[in-house]
Each structure stands twice: as C-alpha cells, then as structure tokens.
Design a protein around this motif. Structure first.
Motif, PDB file in Angstrom:
ATOM      1  N   GLY A  55       0.826  -1.216   0.000  1.00 60.40           N
ATOM      2  CA  GLY A  55       0.000   0.000   0.000  1.00 60.40           C
ATOM      3  C   GLY A  55       0.844   1.243   0.000  1.00 60.40           C
ATOM      4  N   PHE A  56       0.272   2.335  -0.494  1.00 64.26           N
ATOM      5  CA  PHE A  56       1.003   3.592  -0.586  1.00 64.26           C
ATOM      6  C   PHE A  56       1.157   4.215   0.796  1.00 64.26           C
ATOM      7  CE2 PHE A  56       1.214   3.660  -5.041  1.00 64.26           C
ATOM      8  CZ  PHE A  56       0.034   3.170  -5.532  1.00 64.26           C
ATOM      9  N   GLY A  57       2.222   3.851   1.460  1.00 65.79           N
ATOM     10  CA  GLY A  57       2.493   4.452   2.755  1.00 65.79           C
ATOM     11  C   GLY A  57       1.776   3.812   3.916  1.00 65.79           C
ATOM     12  N   THR A  58       1.042   2.716   3.703  1.00 64.28           N
ATOM     13  CA  THR A  58       0.282   2.140   4.801  1.00 64.28           C
ATOM     14  C   THR A  58       1.176   1.555   5.879  1.00 64.28           C
ATOM     15  OG1 THR A  58       0.089   0.090   3.545  1.00 64.28           O
ATOM     16  CG2 THR A  58      -1.738   1.630   3.408  1.00 64.28           C
ATOM     17  N   CYS A  59       2.437   1.263   5.523  1.00 60.45           N
ATOM     18  CA  CYS A  59       3.342   0.708   6.520  1.00 60.45           C
ATOM     19  C   CYS A  59       4.231   1.780   7.137  1.00 60.45           C
ATOM     20  CB  CYS A  59       4.205  -0.397   5.909  1.00 60.45           C
ATOM     21  SG  CYS A  59       4.977   0.058   4.354  1.00 60.45           S
ATOM     22  N   LEU A  60       3.960   3.050   6.855  1.00 59.87           N
ATOM     23  CA  LEU A  60       4.706   4.139   7.463  1.00 59.87           C
ATOM     24  C   LEU A  60       4.040   4.565   8.768  1.00 59.87           C
ATOM     25  CD1 LEU A  60       5.262   6.239   4.225  1.00 59.87           C
ATOM     26  CD2 LEU A  60       6.956   4.840   5.375  1.00 59.87           C
ATOM     27  N   ASP A  61       4.847   5.065   9.701  1.00 56.59           N
ATOM     28  CA  ASP A  61       4.304   5.463  10.997  1.00 56.59           C
ATOM     29  C   ASP A  61       3.284   6.586  10.854  1.00 56.59           C
ATOM     30  OD1 ASP A  61       5.839   3.575  12.274  1.00 56.59           O
ATOM     31  OD2 ASP A  61       7.497   4.969  12.654  1.00 56.59           O
ATOM     32  N   ASP A  69       8.833  11.417  -1.923  1.00 55.40           N
ATOM     33  CA  ASP A  69       9.979  10.558  -2.212  1.00 55.40           C
ATOM     34  C   ASP A  69      10.048   9.384  -1.249  1.00 55.40           C
ATOM     35  OD1 ASP A  69      10.696  12.168  -4.299  1.00 55.40           O
ATOM     36  OD2 ASP A  69      12.257  13.246  -3.204  1.00 55.40           O
ATOM     37  N   GLU A  70       9.724   9.604   0.026  1.00 52.62           N
ATOM     38  CA  GLU A  70       9.774   8.528   1.005  1.00 52.62           C
ATOM     39  C   GLU A  70       8.704   7.474   0.747  1.00 52.62           C
ATOM     40  OE1 GLU A  70      11.369  10.266   5.174  1.00 52.62           O
ATOM     41  OE2 GLU A  70       9.614  11.294   4.366  1.00 52.62           O
ATOM     42  N   VAL A  71       7.507   7.911   0.376  1.00 51.01           N
ATOM     43  CA  VAL A  71       6.438   6.966   0.061  1.00 51.01           C
ATOM     44  C   VAL A  71       6.827   6.144  -1.160  1.00 51.01           C
ATOM     45  CG1 VAL A  71       4.044   6.739  -0.696  1.00 51.01           C
ATOM     46  CG2 VAL A  71       4.623   8.359   1.114  1.00 51.01           C
ATOM     47  N   LEU A  72       7.340   6.807  -2.193  1.00 49.48           N
ATOM     48  CA  LEU A  72       7.738   6.105  -3.411  1.00 49.48           C
ATOM     49  C   LEU A  72       8.881   5.135  -3.130  1.00 49.48           C
ATOM     50  CD1 LEU A  72       7.525   5.675  -6.450  1.00 49.48           C
ATOM     51  CD2 LEU A  72       8.992   7.689  -6.768  1.00 49.48           C
ATOM     52  N   GLU A  73       9.837   5.550  -2.323  1.00 46.92           N
ATOM     53  CA  GLU A  73      10.962   4.666  -2.006  1.00 46.92           C
ATOM     54  C   GLU A  73      10.493   3.443  -1.234  1.00 46.92           C
ATOM     55  OE1 GLU A  73      14.637   2.991  -1.984  1.00 46.92           O
ATOM     56  OE2 GLU A  73      13.893   4.664  -3.188  1.00 46.92           O
ATOM     57  N   ARG A  74       9.524   3.614  -0.343  1.00 46.82           N
ATOM     58  CA  ARG A  74       8.975   2.467   0.374  1.00 46.82           C
ATOM     59  C   ARG A  74       8.320   1.488  -0.604  1.00 46.82           C
ATOM     60  NH1 ARG A  74       7.772   1.472   5.813  1.00 46.82           N
ATOM     61  NH2 ARG A  74       9.445   2.973   6.093  1.00 46.82           N
ATOM     62  N   GLU A  75       7.641   2.022  -1.610  1.00 46.69           N
ATOM     63  CA  GLU A  75       7.064   1.172  -2.650  1.00 46.69           C
ATOM     64  C   GLU A  75       8.155   0.432  -3.418  1.00 46.69           C
ATOM     65  OE1 GLU A  75       3.714   0.710  -3.839  1.00 46.69           O
ATOM     66  OE2 GLU A  75       3.303   1.411  -1.821  1.00 46.69           O
ATOM     67  N   ALA A  76       9.223   1.160  -3.778  1.00 46.83           N
ATOM     68  CA  ALA A  76      10.305   0.550  -4.547  1.00 46.83           C
ATOM     69  C   ALA A  76      10.992  -0.556  -3.768  1.00 46.83           C
ATOM     70  CB  ALA A  76      11.314   1.618  -4.960  1.00 46.83           C
ATOM     71  N   GLU A  77      11.038  -0.442  -2.440  1.00 49.43           N
ATOM     72  CA  GLU A  77      11.714  -1.452  -1.621  1.00 49.43           C
ATOM     73  C   GLU A  77      11.032  -2.808  -1.726  1.00 49.43           C
ATOM     74  OE1 GLU A  77      14.492  -1.877   0.206  1.00 49.43           O
ATOM     75  OE2 GLU A  77      15.094  -0.013  -0.773  1.00 49.43           O
ATOM     76  N   TYR A  97       0.954   4.298 -11.313  1.00 50.69           N
ATOM     77  CA  TYR A  97       1.908   4.449 -10.212  1.00 50.69           C
ATOM     78  C   TYR A  97       2.814   3.227 -10.118  1.00 50.69           C
ATOM     79  CZ  TYR A  97       3.737   6.302  -5.837  1.00 50.69           C
ATOM     80  OH  TYR A  97       4.558   6.820  -4.872  1.00 50.69           O
ATOM     81  N   GLY A  98       2.308   2.071 -10.514  1.00 56.17           N
ATOM     82  CA  GLY A  98       3.154   0.887 -10.576  1.00 56.17           C
ATOM     83  C   GLY A  98       4.290   1.058 -11.577  1.00 56.17           C
ATOM     84  N   ALA A  99       4.052   1.817 -12.660  1.00 55.02           N
ATOM     85  CA  ALA A  99       5.101   2.091 -13.639  1.00 55.02           C
ATOM     86  C   ALA A  99       6.172   2.997 -13.047  1.00 55.02           C
ATOM     87  CB  ALA A  99       4.494   2.728 -14.884  1.00 55.02           C
ATOM     88  N   LEU A 100       5.749   4.025 -12.311  1.00 52.92           N
ATOM     89  CA  LEU A 100       6.717   4.894 -11.645  1.00 52.92           C
ATOM     90  C   LEU A 100       7.508   4.110 -10.607  1.00 52.92           C
ATOM     91  CD1 LEU A 100       7.955   7.656 -11.094  1.00 52.92           C
ATOM     92  CD2 LEU A 100       6.010   8.166  -9.593  1.00 52.92           C
ATOM     93  N   THR A 101       6.833   3.224  -9.884  1.00 49.78           N
ATOM     94  CA  THR A 101       7.511   2.379  -8.900  1.00 49.78           C
ATOM     95  C   THR A 101       8.529   1.478  -9.576  1.00 49.78           C
ATOM     96  OG1 THR A 101       5.540   2.389  -7.497  1.00 49.78           O
ATOM     97  CG2 THR A 101       7.167   0.676  -7.075  1.00 49.78           C
ATOM     98  N   ALA A 102       8.161   0.886 -10.718  1.00 54.96           N
ATOM     99  CA  ALA A 102       9.069   0.002 -11.435  1.00 54.96           C
ATOM    100  C   ALA A 102      10.341   0.733 -11.857  1.00 54.96           C
ATOM    101  CB  ALA A 102       8.370  -0.586 -12.656  1.00 54.96           C
ATOM    102  N   ILE A 103      10.179   1.941 -12.412  1.00 57.38           N
ATOM    103  CA  ILE A 103      11.342   2.714 -12.840  1.00 57.38           C
ATOM    104  C   ILE A 103      12.221   3.080 -11.645  1.00 57.38           C
ATOM    105  CG2 ILE A 103      12.039   4.952 -13.800  1.00 57.38           C
ATOM    106  CD1 ILE A 103       9.574   4.727 -15.655  1.00 57.38           C
ATOM    107  N   THR A 104      11.590   3.479 -10.545  1.00 55.61           N
ATOM    108  CA  THR A 104      12.348   3.843  -9.346  1.00 55.61           C
ATOM    109  C   THR A 104      13.101   2.645  -8.793  1.00 55.61           C
ATOM    110  OG1 THR A 104      10.697   5.537  -8.815  1.00 55.61           O
ATOM    111  CG2 THR A 104      12.169   4.843  -7.036  1.00 55.61           C
ATOM    112  N   ALA A 105      12.440   1.490  -8.729  1.00 51.02           N
ATOM    113  CA  ALA A 105      13.093   0.282  -8.229  1.00 51.02           C
ATOM    114  C   ALA A 105      14.273  -0.105  -9.105  1.00 51.02           C
ATOM    115  CB  ALA A 105      12.089  -0.860  -8.141  1.00 51.02           C
ATOM    116  N   ALA A 106      14.139   0.105 -10.416  1.00 52.45           N
ATOM    117  CA  ALA A 106      15.179  -0.316 -11.348  1.00 52.45           C
ATOM    118  C   ALA A 106      16.437   0.537 -11.264  1.00 52.45           C
ATOM    119  CB  ALA A 106      14.632  -0.285 -12.774  1.00 52.45           C
TER     120      ALA A 106
END
Length: 264
Positions: A55-61, A69-77, A97-106
């Motif tokens: 989830g988008f940030g659901t595991c953040l405090d 950037d932090e939310v996206l990085e958590r997704e990329a992880e 957003y999955g496409a942006l996540t894929a590019i960031t992860a790569a």
C-alpha cells in the motif's frame, strides 16, 4: 500465495503463474492485484509474478507527514525484495503508479528490462495546481469514500467525460475494490503531486514506455518526458487506447512488449 520480506521488514505476498523468465506485474493505485488477470495469459513464455502491494504508505508510521519521495521509495523497496526473491533477472511491468515504482526500483535493482505504461508523473505546470489528494481526503473524512474515488475516475481515467458515469461504474467489476482502496488512492495522489521528474533517470536497464491516445493528455505528455529522461528507452503510443491499456487491450500491449524484449 508466496511471501517475501523487504529490507524494511514489510511482508510482501504474491502469486506466481507459469514457468519461464520472471515478469513482475505492478498494478497502479485504482486496482487490486486482479487488474492483471486479462494480461497474464498473453505472456505464456514468462512466469508472471503478481504482488499485492503493501500500500502507498500504509506501513509508514505517519503517512500524512511523509514526503512523496519517502512513500515512493517504500514502494520501490518491496519491488526490490521481489527481484531478489525470484530466480533470474526479471522484467518489471508497471501500470500508472506501478510504472513509476518500477522505474524507481530499477535504479537500484538488477533487472532485465522495464515496461512502463503511462507512469504516474505530472507535468510541472499541471502538478503545481494539482489538488486531487486534498479534495479526495476531505470526502473520505466526511464519510463519502465512493464520491472520493469517483473524483479520481473523473479526473484521471475519464477526463473527457462519460455519458452516465454512475452506470459505467456499476458495470465496472473492480469498482467495489476501488472504493475499499480510497485511503491508498489519496496517499498515492499526494505522492504523485509531490514527485518531480529528474532531468535524468539513472536506470541501466532498457525501458519501454507505453501510452495511449485515449488517455489523459497530461499522462501522454509525461510518458514522453519520462522517455526523454531515460538513457535507454523506447516510446510506443497506441491509437484508441486509454490509460487502462494493459487490461483494455492486453493482446496489443503484449505484442509491443514481446517485440521490445526480442529486439534487444
């Protein structure tokens, strides 16, 4: 279902379909994992790996106070955890957003290639005035989750309008699931509205950027901008296909992906 764990301790569950080279399918913010059901049969030579994102940030405090950037990085992880969990170098295929996540992860993962259908990136002028997240959040806080998600459908999926949107939504199979994801869609939009595309995306793998003529103009513009920011990319535009291209025209999209992967 199988599970793996990302570097931050988040458990990621995923389905695996078939044998062959791994293909990790990353859905966007308005769809559950089942979004990819029409797509998987068109990739028979691959082992399709379909996660249900944490989830988008659901595991953040405190997601509300977390930067884009932090939310996206958590997704990329969690995507990098999947890359490490599968055998061989996978292809990442993300939508919105999955496409942006894929590019960031790569940028920090050993992948064979990336396919990005209309990455959720806003042009600078459009992003500066974007307030969808705030409008949706107000509706959710007032208890009108359905109306909140409907605003997203109106602005992003059907910006040119639908004759009878309520009737269209009633026939859309994933609509009830989309309403359940209202908070995640708000967090996703906050992340998108805060994201700034760099002049250069540091992705070593080749990237196929896809877009359709019937989707929002701003996403077509952003697809071109993402393409120009990548060192090794190809841009393909489909006539008469909307932002929901992978599920709407899976055979057409799969053919483009197959051509791209076999031409390298």
């Amino acid at each position: 279902m199988q599970t793996t764990t990302s570097a931050d301790g988040t458990e990621v569950t995923y389905e695996r379909h078939g044998d062959g080279r791994p293909l990790i399918l990353l859905h966007g913010g308005m769809a559950p994992r089942e979004y990819w059901n029409p797509v998987v049969p068109h990739f028979e030579e691959f082992a399709a790996v379909v996660p249900q994102r944490p989830g988008f940030g659901t595991c953040l405090d405190d997601p509300a106070e977390t930067s884009a950037d932090e939310v996206l990085e958590r997704e990329a992880e969690y995507v990098r955890a999947l890359v490490d969990a599968v055998e061989g170098r996978p292809v990442l295929f993300g939508h919105s957003y999955g496409a942006l996540t894929a590019i960031t992860a790569a940028t920090d993962a050993d992948v064979e290639a990336v396919v990005a259908y209309e990455p959720a990136v806003l042009p600078e002028g459009f992003r500066a005035e974007a307030d969808l997240a705030d409008r949706m959040a107000t509706l959710v806080e007032n208890g009108d989750r359905r109306e909140a998600v409907k605003r997203y459908v109106e602005q992003v999926l059907h910006p040119d309008g639908v004759d009878d949107l309520d009737a269209w939504l009633a026939e859309w199979p994933v609509w009830p699931d989309c309403v359940d994801l209202a908070e995640e869609v708000v967090r996703m939009n906050r992340s998108v509205e805060g994201y700034r595309l760099p002049d250069r995306l540091d992705v070593a793998a080749p990237v196929l950027v896809l877009t359709g003529t019937d989707g929002p103009d701003f996403l077509r513009e952003s697809a071109r901008a993402v393409h120009e920011s990548l060192p090794h990319s190809r841009l393909v535009e489909f006539d008469g296909v909307s932002h929901s291209g992978p599920a709407e025209a899976p055979a057409l999209v799969a053919a483009a992906v197959d051509s791209f992967l076999h031409s390298r």
